[in-house]
Design a protein around this motif. Structure first.
Motif, mmCIF file in Angstrom:
data_model
loop_
_atom_site.group_PDB
_atom_site.id
_atom_site.type_symbol
_atom_site.label_atom_id
_atom_site.label_comp_id
_atom_site.label_asym_id
_atom_site.label_seq_id
_atom_site.Cartn_x
_atom_site.Cartn_y
_atom_site.Cartn_z
ATOM 1 N N UNK A 21 39.820 28.602 45.103
ATOM 2 C CA UNK A 21 38.514 29.694 44.605
ATOM 3 C C UNK A 21 38.435 30.360 45.233
ATOM 4 N N UNK A 22 38.573 30.573 46.411
ATOM 5 C CA UNK A 22 37.679 31.134 47.867
ATOM 6 C C UNK A 22 38.406 32.300 47.751
ATOM 7 N N UNK A 23 39.729 32.268 47.367
ATOM 8 C CA UNK A 23 40.627 34.189 47.433
ATOM 9 C C UNK A 23 40.095 34.264 46.204
ATOM 10 N N UNK A 24 40.050 33.915 44.945
ATOM 11 C CA UNK A 24 39.923 34.835 43.157
ATOM 12 C C UNK A 24 38.008 35.143 43.578
ATOM 13 N N UNK A 25 37.597 34.977 44.525
ATOM 14 C CA UNK A 25 35.994 34.855 44.461
ATOM 15 C C UNK A 25 35.790 36.449 45.691
ATOM 16 N N UNK A 26 36.104 36.224 46.464
ATOM 17 C CA UNK A 26 36.514 37.647 47.099
ATOM 18 C C UNK A 26 36.946 38.450 46.338
ATOM 19 N N UNK A 27 39.140 38.513 45.832
ATOM 20 C CA UNK A 27 38.465 39.513 44.817
ATOM 21 C C UNK A 27 38.001 39.903 44.219
ATOM 22 N N UNK A 28 37.444 38.863 42.873
ATOM 23 C CA UNK A 28 36.473 39.529 42.342
ATOM 24 C C UNK A 28 34.623 40.161 42.235
ATOM 25 N N UNK A 29 34.383 39.494 44.306
ATOM 26 C CA UNK A 29 34.115 40.463 45.070
ATOM 27 C C UNK A 29 34.429 41.722 45.523
ATOM 28 N N UNK A 30 35.306 41.774 45.583
ATOM 29 C CA UNK A 30 35.580 43.309 46.195
ATOM 30 C C UNK A 30 35.836 44.726 45.762
ATOM 31 N N UNK A 31 35.964 43.531 44.055
ATOM 32 C CA UNK A 31 36.386 44.257 42.723
ATOM 33 C C UNK A 31 38.168 44.933 43.952
ATOM 34 N N UNK A 32 38.495 43.783 43.820
ATOM 35 C CA UNK A 32 39.815 44.717 43.914
ATOM 36 C C UNK A 32 41.282 44.008 43.001
ATOM 37 N N UNK A 33 41.087 45.401 41.863
ATOM 38 C CA UNK A 33 41.513 44.918 41.280
ATOM 39 C C UNK A 33 43.194 45.839 40.725
ATOM 40 N N UNK A 34 43.290 46.231 41.865
ATOM 41 C CA UNK A 34 44.953 46.593 42.028
ATOM 42 C C UNK A 34 45.753 46.186 42.851
ATOM 43 N N UNK A 35 46.554 45.160 42.412
ATOM 44 C CA UNK A 35 47.765 44.647 43.665
ATOM 45 C C UNK A 35 49.577 45.557 43.586
ATOM 46 N N UNK A 36 49.219 45.828 44.540
ATOM 47 C CA UNK A 36 50.986 46.451 44.984
ATOM 48 C C UNK A 36 51.426 45.708 45.374
ATOM 49 N N UNK A 37 52.342 45.355 44.968
ATOM 50 C CA UNK A 37 53.670 44.365 45.907
ATOM 51 C C UNK A 37 54.707 44.974 45.811
ATOM 52 N N UNK A 38 55.445 45.490 46.781
ATOM 53 C CA UNK A 38 56.806 45.887 47.258
ATOM 54 C C UNK A 38 57.388 44.894 47.310
ATOM 55 N N UNK A 39 58.948 45.390 46.278
ATOM 56 C CA UNK A 39 60.184 44.698 46.626
ATOM 57 C C UNK A 39 60.897 45.722 47.007
ATOM 58 N N UNK A 40 61.823 45.903 47.609
ATOM 59 C CA UNK A 40 62.994 46.302 48.618
ATOM 60 C C UNK A 40 63.406 45.331 49.289
ATOM 61 N N UNK A 41 65.119 46.025 49.313
ATOM 62 C CA UNK A 41 66.063 45.511 49.606
ATOM 63 C C UNK A 41 66.968 46.042 50.605
#
Ligand code: IPM
Ligand code: MN
Length: 362
Positions: free
Chosen positions: A94-114
């Motif tokens: 819940x802490x992580x979700x609250x932080x994402x929301x509070x900081x408005x971190x709407x764009x999550x980039x996850x690169x997957x590279x071999x």
């Protein structure tokens, strides 16, 4: 230049892997003449133990006052940790979700590279791996099921639970734009993933993505249903460049994508808002079963620090230096246990950090 960074080491392997990222960053300071000033912030179980809640308002304020947040991982063993006896809104996640929301971190980039050197760790057959793959998942992070209304009630003696999945067009448009923008810097292909054959939220998603696509005529795009995407990721991962998707689908697909690269310990992530500010964390979890043993793979966290240099500080040369050091260490045959293969040298978490730091140069 001086950059201010909030550091959330968190739980489980978090403190160990963050230590190695800081080690590599301190080599970047020396080689390139920057200063990174850190302020520790408690979140997750570490915060529950001290404050009784997974994230305090003061902790949010510290993060907001910095240029970026570097994070390890949070959470414990859900079956055995006392943190999971608490009501859901007081648990570590819940802490992580609250932080994402509070900081408005709407764009999550996850690169997957071999990585060429890690082909051995990839669970797919050679003919499926082909030329390898290099994709990035652009996951919406502050909407959908994660933040919709939820409740558990009892109706005529029957327990019933609700979670609601809501998106408005503004939320879809801003993440879609980010997806197309990143595609413009890559191979110019967007695969927008939804479940439009069933969900209204997905049908709106599709409509808005089509509207946004009109502004990016150079980018080819396609829609793909999420169940098919799950299959395509193991059937032909090389077809993907940018996967654009909503919160829950992105959560699931990014774990799948990470596994086909060989280890979740290799995958970095950046969570961004409309400004240069970002939160950088490995895609993997806190792995409480191996915590404190100095065997976790710190590479995902080190690569997340590289993303911080690139996206929040505009230090492209420095970010390249970190990424090249990681490639070099793999070429030189060093592996943590999760990616170990024949003829390689197995090293501990802290040794991996030393070896990567040694390979940082201009
Ligand atoms: C992730 C994690 C989180 C999520 C959890 C810890 C809440 O799995 O970052 O992917 O589901 O977003
Ligand atoms: Mn996840």
């Amino acid at each position: 230049m001086k950059y201010n960074v909030a550091v959330i080491s968190g739980d489980g392997i978090g403190p160990e892997i963050v230590e190695e990222a800081k080690k590599v960053l301190s080599k970047v300071e020396q080689v390139f003449g920057h200063t990174f000033a850190y302020e520790p912030v408690l979140m997750g179980g570490a915060s529950i133990d001290v404050h009784g809640v997974p994230l305090t308002d003061e902790a949010i304020a510290v993060c907001q006052s910095k240029d970026a947040v570097l994070m390890g991982s949070i959470g414990g063993n859900t079956a055995t940790s006392p943190w999971y006896q608490l009501p859901p809104e007081k648990r570590p996640e819940a802490g992580l979700l609250k932080l994402r929301k509070a900081l408005n971190l709407f764009a999550n980039l996850r690169p997957a590279y071999l990585y060429e050197e890690l082909k051995e760790a990839c669970p797919l057959k050679d003919e499926i791996i082909g030329e390898g793959f290099d994709m990035v998942i652009m996951r919406e992070l502050t909407g959908g099921l994660y933040f919709g209304e939820r409740k558990t009630i009892e109706e005529h003696g029957v327990r019933k639970a609700y979670d609601s999945l809501t998106y408005d067009e503004k939320e879809i448009r801003r993440i879609a734009k980010r997806g197309f923008e990143i595609a413009m810097k890559r191979r110019k292909k967007v695969t927008s993933v939804d479940k439009a054959n069933v969900l209204d939220s997905s049908r709106l998603w599709r409509t808005i993505v089509e509207e946004v696509a009109e502004d990016y005529p150079e980018v080819s795009y396609e829609h793909m249903l999420v169940d098919n995407c799950a299959m395509q990721l193991v059937k032909n991962p090389g077809q993907f460049d940018v996967i654009l998707t909503e919160n829950m689908f992105g959560d699931i697909l990014s774990d799948e994508a990470s596994m086909v690269t060989g280890s979740i310990g290799m995958l970095s992530s950046a969570s961004l808002n409309e400004t240069k500010f970002g939160l950088y964390e490995p895609s993997g979890g806190s792995a409480p079963d191996i915590a404190g043993q100095n065997i976790a793979n710190p590479i995902a966290t080190i690569l997340s620090a590289a993303m911080m240099l690139r996206y929040s500080f505009d230090l492209d040369q420095e970010a390249d230096a970190v990424e090249n050091a990681v490639k070099q260490v793999l070429k030189d045959g060093y592996r943590t246990i999760d990616i170990m293969s024949e003829d390689c040298t197995q090293v501990k978490t802290s040794q991996m950090g030393d070896l990567i730091a040694e390979r940082i140069h201009k």
